[in-house]
Design a protein around this motif. Structure first.
Motif, PDB file in Angstrom:
ATOM      1  N   LEU A 264      10.540  31.478 -13.546  1.00 31.36           N
ATOM      2  CA  LEU A 264      12.036  31.921 -12.797  1.00 31.36           C
ATOM      3  C   LEU A 264      12.888  32.635 -13.952  1.00 31.36           C
TER       4      LEU A 264
ATOM      5  N   ARG B 182      11.399  23.907  -7.703  1.00 27.75           N
ATOM      6  CA  ARG B 182      11.588  23.710  -9.001  1.00 27.75           C
ATOM      7  C   ARG B 182      12.773  23.024  -9.595  1.00 27.75           C
TER       8      ARG B 182
ATOM      9  N   LEU C 245      17.820  26.654 -13.841  1.00 26.82           N
ATOM     10  CA  LEU C 245      17.659  25.426 -13.329  1.00 26.82           C
ATOM     11  C   LEU C 245      19.020  24.472 -13.633  1.00 26.82           C
TER      12      LEU C 245
ATOM     13  N   LEU D 216      21.777  25.598 -11.267  1.00 23.44           N
ATOM     14  CA  LEU D 216      21.430  25.308 -10.022  1.00 23.44           C
ATOM     15  C   LEU D 216      21.603  23.816  -9.615  1.00 23.44           C
TER      16      LEU D 216
ATOM     17  N   GLU E 192      15.005  30.306 -17.581  1.00 21.14           N
ATOM     18  CA  GLU E 192      14.612  29.456 -16.525  1.00 21.14           C
ATOM     19  C   GLU E 192      15.083  27.964 -17.158  1.00 21.14           C
TER      20      GLU E 192
ATOM     21  N   THR F 111      19.389  28.450  -1.546  1.00 21.60           N
ATOM     22  CA  THR F 111      18.487  29.154  -2.499  1.00 21.60           C
ATOM     23  C   THR F 111      17.136  29.556  -2.087  1.00 21.60           C
TER      24      THR F 111
ATOM     25  N   LYS G 299      12.785  28.414  -6.099  1.00 24.88           N
ATOM     26  CA  LYS G 299      14.097  27.778  -6.929  1.00 24.88           C
ATOM     27  C   LYS G 299      14.217  26.332  -6.322  1.00 24.88           C
TER      28      LYS G 299
END
Length: 196
Positions: free
Chosen positions: A10, A43, A21, A24, A17, A36, A40
């Protein structure tokens, strides 16, 4: 445990990445629900659940581990003081992913990932089984009382049937059904033995 992914990451590189994350996760803990892409969200789920598990522990080392990932003290404080007590009784599954269709611009599959903050409901199957067994046990006792009690062995059989009926009240519903079905058959056998 989620299956490790191979291939493109990602955002481009591993550092990007990790930051993506973390951002997020911070948004999820702040807003309790975010929209999202499905990839995503899938993950993010293991990372968010691991951070919530640290928050449930609540000690200083756990707080520092979460701070090493998120970095925003306000979000970490909210996670430890507000979210962790709400999920204290839950053993896992702190997040829920719901698919919401495709994005208009590039047709990317979208999903909403949200925290599951509802209290855990305990299963009440055991009391229901006891309630169902009580009427059947009473039905099993009625034929035992109506049987003539002329000999001592017949009284012993009736006492055994009553003991089985009492045990059936404490046993699961399946065993209670078997005991209720066996009680009339035992009474008939006792009557047949008395006749001989």
């Amino acid at each position: 445990m989620p299956k490790p992914t191979k291939g493109p990451r990602l955002g481009g590189g591993p550092a990007h990445e990790r930051l993506l994350l973390a951002n997020l996760a911070a948004a999820l803990f702040t807003h309790k629900s975010i929209k999202t892409t499905e990839t995503k969200a899938k993950r993010l789920r293991p990372l968010a659940e691991r951070l919530i598990t640290f928050a449930k522990r609540g000690d200083l080392h756990a707080r520092r581990r979460v701070l090493s990932v998120i970095g925003d003290k306000g979000v970490v404080h909210e996670l430890f003081t507000e979210i962790a007590p709400l999920v204290a009784d839950r053993d896992g599954g702190y997040t829920r992913i719901t698919k919401v269709g495709n994005r208009k611009g590039d047709n990317a599959p979208m999903a909403v990932i949200e925290l599951v903050l509802e209290p855990v409901q305990k299963k009440k199957a055991a009391p229901a089984a006891k309630k169902a067994a009580a009427p059947k046990a009473a039905a099993a006792e009625a034929p035992a009382e109506e049987a003539p009690a002329e000999d001592a062995p017949a009284e012993g059989a009736a006492a055994e049937e009553a003991a089985e009926a009492e045990a059936a009240v404490d046993a699961p519903a399946a065993e209670a059904t078997d005991a209720a079905a066996d009680a009339p058959a035992d009474a008939e056998k006792a009557d047949a033995e008395k006749a001989e």
